[in-house]
Enzyme design. Structure first.
Site, PDB file in Angstrom:
ATOM      1  N   GLU A 125      -5.678  -8.507   1.150  1.00  0.00           N
ATOM      2  CA  GLU A 125      -6.144  -8.424   2.294  1.00  0.00           C
ATOM      3  C   GLU A 125      -7.486  -8.232   2.100  1.00  0.00           C
ATOM      4  O   GLU A 125      -7.960  -7.534   1.421  1.00  0.00           O
ATOM      5  CB  GLU A 125      -5.407  -7.099   3.253  1.00  0.00           C
ATOM      6  CG  GLU A 125      -4.469  -7.404   3.869  1.00  0.00           C
ATOM      7  CD  GLU A 125      -3.742  -5.442   4.552  1.00  0.00           C
ATOM      8  OE1 GLU A 125      -4.702  -4.667   4.887  1.00  0.00           O
ATOM      9  OE2 GLU A 125      -1.884  -5.534   4.607  1.00  0.00           O
ATOM     10  N   GLU A 137       0.976  -1.354  -0.112  1.00  0.00           N
ATOM     11  CA  GLU A 137      -0.164  -0.428  -0.419  1.00  0.00           C
ATOM     12  C   GLU A 137       0.867   1.634   0.032  1.00  0.00           C
ATOM     13  O   GLU A 137       0.285   2.090   1.125  1.00  0.00           O
ATOM     14  CB  GLU A 137      -1.199  -0.113   1.270  1.00  0.00           C
ATOM     15  CG  GLU A 137      -2.117  -1.131   1.263  1.00  0.00           C
ATOM     16  CD  GLU A 137      -3.344  -1.290   2.454  1.00  0.00           C
ATOM     17  OE1 GLU A 137      -2.474  -0.197   3.690  1.00  0.00           O
ATOM     18  OE2 GLU A 137      -3.870  -1.725   2.611  1.00  0.00           O
TER      19      GLU A 137
HETATM   20  O1  LGS Z   1      -4.424  -2.928   9.659  1.00  0.00           O
HETATM   21  C1  LGS Z   1      -4.202  -3.225   8.754  1.00  0.00           C
HETATM   22  C2  LGS Z   1      -5.429  -2.620   7.438  1.00  0.00           C
HETATM   23  C3  LGS Z   1      -6.541  -2.585   8.095  1.00  0.00           C
HETATM   24  O2  LGS Z   1      -7.122  -1.479   7.448  1.00  0.00           O
HETATM   25  C4  LGS Z   1      -2.800  -3.347   7.687  1.00  0.00           C
HETATM   26  O3  LGS Z   1      -1.406  -3.009   7.744  1.00  0.00           O
HETATM   27  C5  LGS Z   1      -3.222  -2.153   6.267  1.00  0.00           C
HETATM   28  O4  LGS Z   1      -2.307  -2.750   5.275  1.00  0.00           O
HETATM   29  C6  LGS Z   1      -4.377  -1.859   5.708  1.00  0.00           C
HETATM   30  O5  LGS Z   1      -3.892  -0.631   5.139  1.00  0.00           O
HETATM   31  N1  LGS Z   1      -5.145  -2.121   6.171  1.00  0.00           N
HETATM   32  C7  LGS Z   1      -6.321  -1.510   6.019  1.00  0.00           C
HETATM   33  N2  LGS Z   1      -6.807  -1.373   5.428  1.00  0.00           N
HETATM   34  C8  LGS Z   1      -8.595  -0.157   5.447  1.00  0.00           C
HETATM   35  C9  LGS Z   1      -7.921   1.500   5.122  1.00  0.00           C
HETATM   36  C10 LGS Z   1      -9.558   1.557   4.133  1.00  0.00           C
HETATM   37  C11 LGS Z   1      -9.748   3.589   4.469  1.00  0.00           C
HETATM   38  C12 LGS Z   1     -10.825   3.514   4.268  1.00  0.00           C
HETATM   39  C13 LGS Z   1     -11.130   5.215   4.614  1.00  0.00           C
HETATM   40  C14 LGS Z   1     -12.557   6.018   3.988  1.00  0.00           C
HETATM   41  C15 LGS Z   1     -13.547   5.709   5.160  1.00  0.00           C
END
Ligand code: LGS
Length: 443
Positions: free
Chosen positions: A352, A170
């Site tokens: 993921e 990411e």
């Molecule tokens: O733990 C992280 C997970 C949890 O949610 C992990 O290390 C990452 O690689 C990853 O980014 N992760 C994650 N991402 C969710 C992103 C969603 C953002 C949404 C925001 C808009 C409301």
């Protein structure tokens, strides 16, 4: 629900389809005294950055419990385990290999292999050595070359143990969250930093791909990108255009250079001082062919036009997870089919997908029916994309176990295994038991 169900005859019910669980070094390892400091140590020590003022010093104590944790992974019946390497554990300040760090990972890789679990290794999941940040971090072009050297050293040390390498996890999060809005380490804030750091990250990816192709040609090498699909709040042309801009800025920015050798056209609308420094030949390096694309998906976002900021994100509608993100599985299918129609994709792995829920441990059980529903819906969303012709080869649940959730600290639980941080006891949640049953039911 008694079980995760998929349509009869689904490719996801065959043993050819890879199922796994995922973690990342900083989020689970602890063992801080056995490695160099990284940007997340520094960020955690900064007042007000982490919701519960916690840090990664102990986390899930995987540094000491790795062997039992692999037994746990094995008990789930998965085909693969996605882990990341801690750069500050593996490389000393003088740039040479830290033998103890290498031994830690080699032991893990050997045990996984002995159990028939394929290691999917991510080289960079955000824990940049602090001394490199002190030299400018991802704003310094030289960091991309340092990353390629690190890749060279560890791939030589690990030999042929790794089934698949992902260069970065990411890059959006590293650059935008870390250098543009500052809610992740290193906590820099400025529009002039976001795109510049993103370019150096993508360059790092391309340079590392060249090393991987040379050192480990038989491994499946690629990159993991996150996507938060953008939806317009209305049919109004201004809202649609603003949403398109947001999609280019947050999503396409990181994938288009890899497959189309160019940034989205919005690059020309950004002020000069916000644009990246692109050297001759950079785009060719970034656009190396990859053996796979890793896709991380959690939720979508809804936008409307904003006169000052171009776009504004609306409050996510219900239903939402414990972290406030909307549960909208249809966006997952649409994302995968969109990517398939826009780009000439290699095989795709869902690297993921998962949800934070307010889990309760009662009588040594976690009856996380909300997470079960999330997995049920999202596994089927992936199946729908496969049915629509997208070449998806595998799915990794985020996460194997509850862990340090970055700026949220230990308050948000994403595991299919519950972690009691006082006793470091692990308890497989209902979502995990059903995942195991699904995996074991394949023919
Ligand atoms: O733990 C992280 C997970 C949890 O949610 C992990 O290390 C990452 O690689 C990853 O980014 N992760 C994650 N991402 C969710 C992103 C969603 C953002 C949404 C925001 C808009 C409301």
């Amino acid at each position: 629900m008694a079980n995760y169900t998929l349509p009869l005859g689904s490719k996801m019910l065959s043993k050819q389809f890879t199922y796994g669980v995922a973690t990342a070094s900083f989020q689970i390892e602890g063992g801080v005294e056995h490695r160099l400091p990284c940007i997340w140590d520094t960020f955690c020590a900064t007042e007000g950055k982490i919701a519960d003022q916690s840090n990664g010093d102990v986390a899930c104590d995987h540094f000491h419990k790795w062997s039992e944790d692999i037994d746990l992974i094995d008990s789930l019946g998965v085909d693969a385990y996605r882990l990341s390497l801690s750069w500050p554990r593996l490389i000393k300040e003088d740039g040479s290999l830290n033998e103890d760090g290498a031994t830690f990972y080699i032991n893990i890789l050997d045990k996984l292999i002995a159990k028939g679990i394929k290691p999917f290794v991510t080289l960079y999941h955000w824990d940049l050595p602090q001394h490199i940040e002190d030299n400018g971090g991802w704003l310094n072009r030289d960091t991309a070359y340092k990353f390629a050297e690190y890749t060279d050293i560890v791939t030589k040390a690990f030999g042929d143990r790794v089934h698949s390498y992902a260069t970065l996890n990411e890059p959006f999060c590293s650059s935008y969250l870390g250098y543009e809005v500052g809610i992740h380490a290193p906590g820099k804030v400025g529009k002039e930093y976001g795109r510049k750091s993103a370019h150096h990250l993508l360059l790092a990816h391309g340079l590392a791909m060249q090393v991987l192709k040379k050192n480990v040609p038989s491994a499946k090498n690629g990159i993991v990108l996150n996507f938060t699909p953008c939806y317009s709040a209305t049919d109004d042309a201004a809202d649609i255009a603003a949403t398109q801009f947001a999609d280019d800025y947050f999503n396409q920015w990181y994938i288009k250079p890899i497959f189309d050798k160019e940034y989205p056209a919005i690059i020309n609308h950004l002020p000069k001082e916000h644009q990246p420094d692109i050297h001759d030949g950079d785009m060719e390096i970034i656009a190396q062919t990859v053996d796979f694309l890793g896709v991380n998906f959690y939720t979508r976002a809804i936008y409307k036009a904003d006169e000052q900021e171009v776009f504004e994100q609306l409050e996510p509608p219900e239903p939402r997870t414990d972290i406030g993100w909307e549960i909208y599985p249809q966006a997952f299918t649409n994302l995968l089919t969109d990517l398939h129609s826009k780009y000439s994709l290699p095989p795709v792995y869902i690297t993921e997908n998962g949800a934070a829920m307010a889990d309760q441990l009662e009588n040594a059980q976690v009856n996380d029916l909300d997470r079960v529903d999330y997995y049920q819906a999202h596994l089927n969303a992936v199946n729908d994309a496969i049915e629509a012709g997208v070449n998806i080869q595998g799915y990794f649940a985020w996460s194997l176990m509850d862990n340090f959730e970055w700026a949220e600290g230990y308050l948000k639980r994403f595991g299919i295994v519950y972690v009691d941080y006082v006793s470091q006891t692990r308890t497989i949640k209902q979502s995990g038991l059903l995942y195991r049953d699904l995996i074991n039911s394949r023919t």
